[in-house]
Design an enzyme around this catalytic site. Structure first.
Site, short mmCIF file in Angstrom:
data_model
loop_
_atom_site.label_atom_id
_atom_site.label_comp_id
_atom_site.label_asym_id
_atom_site.label_seq_id
_atom_site.Cartn_x
_atom_site.Cartn_y
_atom_site.Cartn_z
CG LEU A 93 -2.05 1.01 1.24
CD1 LEU A 93 -3.14 0.61 0.25
CD2 LEU A 93 -2.64 1.15 2.64
NE ARG A 94 1.47 2.87 5.62
CZ ARG A 94 0.70 3.92 5.89
NH1 ARG A 94 0.96 5.08 5.34
NH2 ARG A 94 -0.32 3.80 6.72
CB SER A 172 -0.19 -5.91 1.70
OG SER A 172 -1.17 -5.17 2.38
CD GLU A 283 -0.31 -11.48 7.75
OE1 GLU A 283 -0.01 -12.49 7.08
OE2 GLU A 283 -0.18 -10.31 7.30
CG LEU A 285 -9.12 -7.46 7.12
CD1 LEU A 285 -10.40 -7.71 7.89
CD2 LEU A 285 -8.91 -5.97 6.90
CG HIS A 314 0.12 -6.83 6.87
ND1 HIS A 314 -0.57 -7.85 6.27
CD2 HIS A 314 0.07 -5.79 5.98
CE1 HIS A 314 -1.05 -7.46 5.10
NE2 HIS A 314 -0.66 -6.21 4.90
CD1 TRP A 316 8.34 -4.31 4.07
CD2 TRP A 316 8.53 -5.78 2.39
NE1 TRP A 316 7.83 -3.71 2.94
CE2 TRP A 316 7.94 -4.59 1.89
CE3 TRP A 316 8.74 -6.84 1.52
CZ2 TRP A 316 7.55 -4.44 0.56
CZ3 TRP A 316 8.37 -6.70 0.19
CH2 TRP A 316 7.78 -5.52 -0.28
#
Length: 608
Positions: A93-94, A172, A283, A285, A314, A316
């Protein structure tokens, strides 16, 4: 003679013809002509290492340049006629605009070094979900699905030895997007992997969660993406609802449980949980949505490999782990070996590799490239010939060398190791036909031939020009070359030699059109004159500058002759204060204390 090895003396022995040929060879960073409207095109290529490149691709759909980095296949250099499958790796997302997270926050570059796929890493796309948005938002026109499925693949197949056998994996947001790209474009992908993706986007509360995430990561509005929750675009981008379109695609999905794992910092307050509360919630979710997605596939009798870790949030390190775990399945789907070259290093190359252990494991056996015997390693290549010996070339310098054409280019073979320079800032490696210089600010740049000789005479990087900032380039309309440095360029033509132009005089030269102007190429370096002034001579005239008068050109001809008769800037007229301009019946040029008018070829000097 140059103090930087035998290269300079060889250039002088070869003479002007060889220098001219060298100056007109390809550059390291390759610009492409401005893209035509509606046509996707690669605008720029920058080699970051011998097997990593950054492409700037014009996207007509987004009407903007997009950076795409590639990790080239293991056998890219050793088998120059081979083509390779593509592995598209999508960010989270980022996603940042400088580098894809798979190389910035994970070790995709190291992992894929011995794999025979072209890894494609789009850069940017924060909160985009790699989809086509209904409307622009937050200053972005997102049309990522069009870019990744229609605009980019033909370019990679045409120019970058990539086949139409493709895989995609993401984490993600990128995991959701990977499934959507595969499901919405049947036949596009042979393999798809989602690591901690959200694989149901329309279930209760999920649109609101995605909307909140988009606002939190960059201030984007999910309504601009897919419209109001419950609308048709949300359903059209739900992997759960697209499950029946994934038949025949090799699939891998994974997620953790949200409990603290080996890569998490445990909470001091709640046993078994991480202090990364956001990572825990996301995570959980992902786990629920992934399980629902897998259940749907099972009802449809569509195979999927699911990896449910008993712990992990969630973050890396877990996605890096899953990239490695899923590779055997991906390799089978893409029709390549799992990697791990059967090779060893011996002879002169083996001796270098033993000393330079930073090169890592060998990726290939020895092979011929132009006049050299070469062997590829995880972190560079070693080049050998009886005349030059064996030398490693790596990193940004290795990228510049490869982009320039390597051993078959005018640079020839390396003649020494990469080394640091006395200023503690730059690095250098010498080759038979020139050198490559690197600094963090200027990148790695090739310099050679007459340009290198002229730079040598001015003190290399310690002289007035500083380091090169770009590769040499042809002058577009006249037969010559130019190379930019930190403090100005060097211009070359066979008739005038090499000369630097800098500062305010360079600005004026640019305003007039550089070598395409009536001034032509410079014929001498800039020189100081009275009252802190400077001037540079050119084929068709000169440019003069002083603090009080500014920079102005004086073209060869009657005006210049009349001014010379007055003593140039030392005479009664002083410095020029304008360029030559037309007046009734002739031309005029103004000076500090007068002007010169030429009519019918006869100059008139007017003082004040």
């Amino acid at each position: 003679m140059s103090k930087r090895g035998v290269a300079a003396s060889l250039r002088r022995i070869l003479g002007l013809a060889a220098v001219t040929a060298a100056l007109l060879a390809p550059t390291v960073v390759v610009p492409v002509a401005q893209s035509q409207p509606g046509v996707a095109e690669i605008q720029r290529v920058e080699w970051l290492s011998d097997r990593r490149v950054a492409l700037t691709v014009h996207s007509p759909a987004m009407n903007t340049p997009i950076q795409v980095q590639m990790l080239l296949a293991r056998d890219w250099n050793s088998h120059p006629d081979a083509k390779f499958p593509m592995m598209l790796m999508l960010d989270g997302l980022r996603a940042m605009d400088d580098e894809n997270g798979w190389t910035k926050d994970a070790d995709a570059e190291g992992f894929y070094a011995d794999k025979n796929v072209n890894v494609v890493l789009p850069v940017g796309g924060q909160s985009s979900w790699y989809t086509d948005w209904l409307s622009p938002d937050n200053g972005r026109t997102y049309k990522w699905e069009t870019f990744l499925t229609k605009e980019l693949p033909p370019l990679l197949e045409r120019d970058w030895r990539t086949t139409d056998v493709r895989g995609v994996e993401g984490l993600s947001m990128g995991g959701t997007a990977a499934m959507n790209l595969a499901g919405r474009n049947p036949g596009l992908m042979k393999f798809v992997a989602s690591y901690s993706g959200l694989l149901t986007t329309t279930t209760l509360g999920m649109p609101q969660a995605i909307g909140f995430a988009n606002k939190d990561a960059g201030g984007f509005d999910a309504v601009a993406m897919w419209g109001p929750p419950g609308g048709p675009e949300w359903a059209a981008h739900d992997p759960y609802l697209l499950a029946d379109q994934l038949k025949g695609v090799s699939m891998y999905v994974s997620s953790g449980s949200g409990l603290a794992g080996t890569h998490d910092h445990a909470s001091a307050d709640v046993p078994l949980l991480s202090d990364n509360w956001a990572g825990t919630g996301l995570e959980i979710l992902s786990r629920l949505s992934t399980q629902n997605f897998v259940a749907k596939l099972e009802k449809l009798a569509i195979p999927v490999q699911a990896s449910y870790r008993p712990a992990g949030t969630h973050t890396w390190p877990y996605w890096d782990f899953e990239m490695r775990q899923s590779w055997p399945q991906a390799a089978k789907a893409l029709g390549v070996d799992e990697g791990g070259a059967e090779c060893g290093a011996g002879g002169a190359i083996g001796g270098v590799a033993q000393v330079a252990n930073w090169l890592g494991n060998c990726l290939t056996g020895e092979y011929h490239s132009g006049p050299a015997i070469v062997q590829d390693f995880a972190n560079g290549r070693v080049f050998f010939s009886p005349a030059t010996g064996a030398h490693p070339v790596s990193g940004r310098i290795g990228g510049a060398y490869t982009g320039f054409g390597g051993a078959s280019s005018p640079l020839g073979l390396p003649t020494g190791e990469e080394r640091g320079l006395p200023d503690g800032r730059g690095r250098l490696q010498t080759f038979e036909g020139g050198s490559i210089y690197w600094t963090p600010q200027t990148g790695a740049q090739v310099i050679r031939g007459a340009l290198l000789d002229a730079w040598d005479k001015q003190g290399f990087e310690g002289g007035p020009l500083g380091y090169p900032t770009a590769a040499e380039a042809r002058t577009p309309s006249r037969d010559g070359a130019v190379q930019s440095f930190e403090h100005g360029p060097l211009f070359y033509s066979a008739a005038t030699g090499v000369h630097r132009v800098q500062g305010f005089i360079l600005d004026k030269y640019g305003q007039l059109g550089f070598e395409n102007s009536p001034l032509g190429f410079p014929v001498a370096d800039e020189a100081p004159i009275k009252d802190f002034g400077h001037f540079s001579r050119f084929e068709g005239g000169s440019i003069y500058w002083s603090p009080l008068s500014g920079a102005w050109s004086v073209r060869n001809g009657p005006v210049s002759d009349a001014w010379a008769a007055q003593g140039f800037e030392n005479g009664r007229l002083g410095y020029p204060t304008s360029d030559e301009f037309p007046v009734a019946g002739g031309v005029q040029q103004n000076f500090q204390t007068g002007f010169i008018v030429v009519r019918d070829g006869k100059p008139e000097v007017h003082g004040v």
